[in-house]
Design a protein around this motif. Sequence first.
Motif, PDB file in Angstrom:
ATOM      1  N   ASN A  40       0.866  -1.644  -0.668  1.00 51.10           N
ATOM      2  CA  ASN A  40      -0.256   0.164  -0.034  1.00 51.10           C
ATOM      3  C   ASN A  40       0.776   1.493   0.033  1.00 51.10           C
ATOM      4  N   ILE A  41       2.086   1.219   0.535  1.00 47.37           N
ATOM      5  CA  ILE A  41       2.634   1.997   0.555  1.00 47.37           C
ATOM      6  C   ILE A  41       4.738   1.747  -0.238  1.00 47.37           C
ATOM      7  N   MET A  96       2.369   0.873  -8.034  1.00 51.25           N
ATOM      8  CA  MET A  96       2.377   1.392  -6.267  1.00 51.25           C
ATOM      9  C   MET A  96       2.310   3.698  -6.329  1.00 51.25           C
ATOM     10  N   SER A  97       3.410   3.951  -7.143  1.00 48.81           N
ATOM     11  CA  SER A  97       2.821   5.633  -7.050  1.00 48.81           C
ATOM     12  C   SER A  97       1.413   5.837  -7.567  1.00 48.81           C
ATOM     13  N   ARG A 138      -1.328   3.816  -7.498  1.00 46.95           N
ATOM     14  CA  ARG A 138      -2.914   3.355  -6.627  1.00 46.95           C
ATOM     15  C   ARG A 138      -2.343   4.541  -4.796  1.00 46.95           C
ATOM     16  N   VAL A 139      -0.923   4.393  -4.915  1.00 45.35           N
ATOM     17  CA  VAL A 139      -0.882   5.554  -3.451  1.00 45.35           C
ATOM     18  C   VAL A 139      -1.730   6.831  -4.028  1.00 45.35           C
ATOM     19  N   ASN A 140      -1.267   7.419  -5.556  1.00 45.74           N
ATOM     20  CA  ASN A 140      -2.182   9.226  -5.586  1.00 45.74           C
ATOM     21  C   ASN A 140      -3.815   8.705  -6.131  1.00 45.74           C
ATOM     22  N   GLN A 164      -5.273   7.996  -2.012  1.00 51.04           N
ATOM     23  CA  GLN A 164      -4.828   9.651  -1.272  1.00 51.04           C
ATOM     24  C   GLN A 164      -5.793  10.265  -2.198  1.00 51.04           C
ATOM     25  N   LEU A 211      -1.472   6.101   6.074  1.00 54.98           N
ATOM     26  CA  LEU A 211      -2.241   4.860   4.930  1.00 54.98           C
ATOM     27  C   LEU A 211      -2.656   5.174   3.566  1.00 54.98           C
ATOM     28  N   PRO A 212      -2.201   5.581   2.548  1.00 53.69           N
ATOM     29  CA  PRO A 212      -3.269   6.780   1.740  1.00 53.69           C
ATOM     30  C   PRO A 212      -5.091   6.350   2.050  1.00 53.69           C
TER      31      PRO A 212
END
Lengths: 383, 141
Positions: free
Chosen positions: A178-179, A252-253, A255-257, A260, A287-288
């Motif tokens: 997740n991160i 990853m990036s 998903r995080v964006n 969030q 956590l996002p």
Amino acid sequence: MDNASGTPLHPKVTEAIIPLLKEGFGNPSNLHHFGRMTSDAIQTARGQVAGLINAKPNEIIFTSGGTEANNFALKGILPAHKKKGNHIVTSQIEHFSVLNPLKSLEKSGYEVTYLPVDKYGMINPDDVKKAIKPTTTMVSIMYANNEIGTVEPVKEIGSLTREKNIIFHTDAVAAVGNIPVDVKENNIDALSLSANQFGGPAGVGALYVREGVRIRPFMEGGVQEGGRRAGTENIMGIVGLGKASELAQSEMSQRVNKMQSLRDRLKDGILKNISHVYVNGHPTNRLPGNLSLCIEFIEGESILLFLDMQGIAISSGSACTSRSLKASHVITATGVDAALAQGTILFSLGINNSENDINYVLEKLPPIIDRLRQMSPLYSQKK
Amino acid sequence: MQYSAKVMDHFANPRNVGELPDASGVGEVGNPACGDIMKMSIKVKDNVIVDVKFKTFGCGAAIATSSISTEMLKGKTLDEALGITNKAVAEALDGLPPAKMHCSVLAEEAIEAAIDDYLKKTTGKGLEKKKQHAHDDHHEH
């Protein structure tokens, strides 16, 4: 919106598992081609998991999930270092799969320091430093909290423990996938992860143990997993975990964006439309996909049940299904009043959630809160 | 843990929510830190409960037990009302999960507290002997 309880399988993970349902019966310990096929599949997965956290493949031990990984880390590493000492430093907000093994270790002669957290659920690295004694063999602090989403200062803790030659274990079940998590950069010696937190199947996870750190087998029997964890491997689960790791690493990036921005829209919308709502956890270091809230004058489970009738699945943070009816130990540790803590709800967004889902919640939630408050004697007293 | 259809019905469509402006007796029991408070208001006429309303802070089971208790109370004499046990409340809901049985105890206590309040107001004396409740082992305060 209850991905913290377990994410849906990523379609590509399902695709990776399906052929194994037919052909994945070979015992990886066998030399024949059926065995080689599954043994190769496991090695590939080991590399994929290692890649996600920047470890070496031989540092990954597959387990039945996060709970086993946490139990294994504590009950496998500590006895192997008993000569050095019997003291462990941990926090008050750990998951029960850390707290309960520590409780039983206390009964068998270990000493445990449970560090407090601030109002955001953050551990102070200085407190860790102060708690360390000559007998301290391990610091076990979670990477990110599963209930309130706060990401702990693992980097500071890692450099501190490495300098003092103390083993640093982190329960990273809520964080990995997740991160971004990097065991080398953060000087982590042992780390627990679970597949069902990031698109993999339930019932499989892993424990990373840095090369050179001694660990005793927890599950004894054959010589699987380099003699560290006996039992024929959960081939389909492991392959699923591997695929989920590969996908998480490459996406990853994005998903995080995505999570969030959805989470922030949900948060802003709720805070704007509902009064007497408080956000749990750290405002930015979190956590996002996590949005944990305390909703005053009402109780979490009743919100959960009404949302469920509208097709929205969330968690109620209060441990009100448990016999003791105590509010969550995590929320309480952040200093939230016991009555307010009963109104905890947790949205944990996943990669499948959309803008429409957020709009739908923002439409359905306020009238539910209002209805429950009209029913609550606490709300009329307040007025 | 699963709730019966009857619990879900009383939770989703609770009966007799509110307060009585001309209540003869009001009982409030529970503790917010334990996750539930029940406030029961009764209107008594000729020793019979003619109207009843509730307000509850709590989980699904707490709301459902409050709701069904108000239905059970209406039309009962005070003595009959005091005879309502937590078991009867739970049975009327087709059962409660074990961890939620304390909610039915709370309902029984709320009924008793409302009647006690009524008696105090009318006779200057409350219930002579309060019932012994077995809910304490469910609560860790």
